[in-house]
Scaffold this active site. Structure first.
Site, PDB file in Angstrom:
ATOM      1  N   ARG A  46       0.843  -1.209   0.000  1.00 19.18           N
ATOM      2  CA  ARG A  46       0.000   0.000   0.000  1.00 19.18           C
ATOM      3  C   ARG A  46       0.873   1.253   0.000  1.00 19.18           C
ATOM      4  O   ARG A  46       2.089   1.168   0.135  1.00 19.18           O
ATOM      5  CB  ARG A  46      -0.909  -0.013   1.232  1.00 19.18           C
ATOM      6  CG  ARG A  46      -0.128  -0.290   2.517  1.00 19.18           C
ATOM      7  CD  ARG A  46      -0.644   0.367   3.724  1.00 19.18           C
ATOM      8  NE  ARG A  46      -0.555   1.814   3.666  1.00 19.18           N
ATOM      9  CZ  ARG A  46       0.585   2.505   3.851  1.00 19.18           C
ATOM     10  NH1 ARG A  46       1.730   1.926   4.085  1.00 19.18           N
ATOM     11  NH2 ARG A  46       0.562   3.825   3.781  1.00 19.18           N
ATOM     12  N   GLY A  47       0.194   2.433  -0.092  1.00 14.74           N
ATOM     13  CA  GLY A  47       0.924   3.699  -0.170  1.00 14.74           C
ATOM     14  C   GLY A  47       1.127   4.036  -1.639  1.00 14.74           C
ATOM     15  O   GLY A  47       1.536   3.176  -2.431  1.00 14.74           O
ATOM     16  N   ASP A 232      -2.250  10.838  -2.346  1.00 15.31           N
ATOM     17  CA  ASP A 232      -2.553   9.733  -3.265  1.00 15.31           C
ATOM     18  C   ASP A 232      -2.826  10.230  -4.680  1.00 15.31           C
ATOM     19  O   ASP A 232      -2.628   9.501  -5.645  1.00 15.31           O
ATOM     20  CB  ASP A 232      -3.733   8.917  -2.742  1.00 15.31           C
ATOM     21  CG  ASP A 232      -3.272   8.067  -1.581  1.00 15.31           C
ATOM     22  OD1 ASP A 232      -3.223   8.576  -0.448  1.00 15.31           O
ATOM     23  OD2 ASP A 232      -2.883   6.909  -1.812  1.00 15.31           O
ATOM     24  N   LYS A 243      -5.266  10.098   2.747  1.00 17.01           N
ATOM     25  CA  LYS A 243      -5.981   9.256   3.710  1.00 17.01           C
ATOM     26  C   LYS A 243      -7.050  10.036   4.476  1.00 17.01           C
ATOM     27  O   LYS A 243      -6.801  11.170   4.893  1.00 17.01           O
ATOM     28  CB  LYS A 243      -4.964   8.646   4.674  1.00 17.01           C
ATOM     29  CG  LYS A 243      -5.529   7.756   5.754  1.00 17.01           C
ATOM     30  CD  LYS A 243      -6.367   6.619   5.215  1.00 17.01           C
ATOM     31  CE  LYS A 243      -5.608   5.719   4.255  1.00 17.01           C
ATOM     32  NZ  LYS A 243      -6.507   4.769   3.545  1.00 17.01           N
TER      33      LYS A 243
HETATM   34  O1  MRU Z   1      -4.828   3.262   2.066  1.00 17.31           O
HETATM   35  P1  MRU Z   1      -3.351   3.505   2.056  1.00 17.31           P
HETATM   36  O2  MRU Z   1      -2.683   2.996   3.295  1.00 17.31           O
HETATM   37  O3  MRU Z   1      -2.703   3.010   0.802  1.00 17.31           O
HETATM   38  O4  MRU Z   1      -3.220   5.083   2.073  1.00 17.31           O
HETATM   39  C1  MRU Z   1      -1.949   5.664   2.020  1.00 17.31           C
HETATM   40  C2  MRU Z   1      -1.996   7.129   2.169  1.00 17.31           C
HETATM   41  O5  MRU Z   1      -3.033   7.740   2.231  1.00 17.31           O
HETATM   42  C3  MRU Z   1      -0.702   7.848   2.146  1.00 17.31           C
HETATM   43  O6  MRU Z   1      -0.776   9.022   2.907  1.00 17.31           O
HETATM   44  C4  MRU Z   1      -0.405   8.219   0.685  1.00 17.31           C
HETATM   45  O7  MRU Z   1      -0.375   7.081  -0.123  1.00 17.31           O
HETATM   46  C5  MRU Z   1       0.851   8.932   0.566  1.00 17.31           C
HETATM   47  S1  MRU Z   1       2.242   7.852   0.848  1.00 17.31           S
HETATM   48  C6  MRU Z   1       3.441   8.694   0.239  1.00 17.31           C
END
Ligand code: MRU
Length: 329
Positions: A46-47, A232, A243
């Site tokens: 994820r991320g 994202d 998020k």
């Molecule tokens: O649902 P996730 O855990 O994939 O969400 C991740 C986030 O919202 C992070 O803040 C985002 O991907 C930025 S990471 C550089």
């Protein structure tokens, strides 16, 4: 071990299973598109930037599977599309899948090289944007030492290398400009308490976890000098999807008069999406909210509105820092 967040070994993807942290450091050995899509959907991988790398390697994986199982071009394209569509909000996933899919016709070696180049670029990018973000904050706030509030997980687990927001924090620490970090636990899947706290612990950075609802109040009480988050997807007008829970921090930062910084690679900027209203926001299963640790906590029959992301309008953002520039929306 953070060097092993995701890799390519013998035609398979090897990645840290982020659902097992912080209790266990376990690796996933991913050999098929089904396994990759499952890992992405359940947030084992994820991320936003890491999703881009996983998608890139996923195209190489699909090409190998196509050879093994005798897929025709139509089937291969459909499987590649399944990877691109596994999660809708982080633009990095589709972007990198399409970039690597464009070289599929050049053969397996070229596809794998293109996928590994995406991985190398993510590491290099994270370092550059971390340094630019730290320099920006020191210029805005002074050399501190600063207390930084952050949300979700934006370190090596999410980005490789140094991370995005967490990379800025790490660089501040290395420059002697960091007091401590306040990290939201990040409901409902606890990326803050499970992953960010784990990474900060590995780095020896002092930190305090707070319930998401506490963040805006603590900011109002002067307990942070700046808020730094990742993204994202950044729309063409500078609106930022990140998020769920990010927007309330931006409102609090504006009210308190402290900088609200978004740290993200250029690959997270989506010029094809005009505004935040056009960003597809992932709506996840009710059970993530109505249960905790697999045990139902809400009454039977209660539904949830489980948006995984929110949109912070550009006018609440002090600056978006990328590896190449500082954007002041
Ligand atoms: O649902 P996730 O855990 O994939 O969400 C991740 C986030 O919202 C992070 O803040 C985002 O991907 C930025 S990471 C550089």
């Amino acid at each position: 071990m953070l060097d092993d967040v995701i890799g390519w070994r013998d035609g398979r993807i090897v990645a840290i299973d982020q659902t097992a942290l912080p209790h266990r450091l376990a690796l996933l050995d991913i050999a098929t598109v089904d396994e990759l899509v499952d890992a992405i959907v359940r947030l084992a991988v994820r991320g936003a930037p890491l999703l881009g790398v996983a998608g890139a390697l996923g195209v190489a994986l699909a090409a190998r599977q196509a050879d093994r199982e005798g897929w025709d071009a139509g089937r291969l394209n459909a499987e590649v599309e399944r990877i691109a569509g596994a999660r809708p909000t982080a633009v990095n996933l589709r972007r990198e899948v399409l970039a690597v899919a464009a070289v599929l016709t050049d053969g397996a070696a070229a596809t794998e090289a293109a996928a590994l180049a995406v991985r190398d670029a993510a590491i290099e990018t994270s370092r550059r944007l971390s340094e630019r973000g730290a320099a920006f904050l020191i210029e805005e706030c002074g050399a501190g030492p600063l207390t930084v509030h952050t949300h979700c997980n934006t370190g090596a687990l999410a980005c490789l290398g140094w991370g995005s927001a967490l990379g800025v924090i790490r660089t501040l620490r290395d420059r002697g400009a960091l007091a401590h970090v306040i990290a939201d636990e990040t409901r409902p899947l606890l990326q803050g308490s499970r992953l960010t706290a784990w990474e900060l612990g590995q780095l020896g950075i002092e930190h305090y976890l707070v319930a998401d609802g506490a963040g805006p109040f603590l900011i109002s009480q002067g307990q942070a000098d700046a808020v730094v988050v990742g993204a994202d997807r950044v729309a063409a007008n500078g609106d930022v999807a990140n998020k769920i829970g990010t927007y309330s921090l931006a409102l609090a930062a504006r009210r308190a008069g402290i900088p609200f910084l978004v740290s993200a690679p250029e690959s997270t900027i989506d010029e094809a999406t005009a505004t935040g209203a056009d960003i597809p926001l992932e709506l996840r299963a009710d059970e993530e909210v109505t249960s905790f640790g697999g045990v139902r906590t809400a009454p039977e029959g209660s539904r949830a509105l489980n948006y995984a992301f929110d949109v912070t309008p550009a006018d609440l953002i002090t600056a978006i820092i990328t590896e190449d520039r500082v954007i002041r929306p």
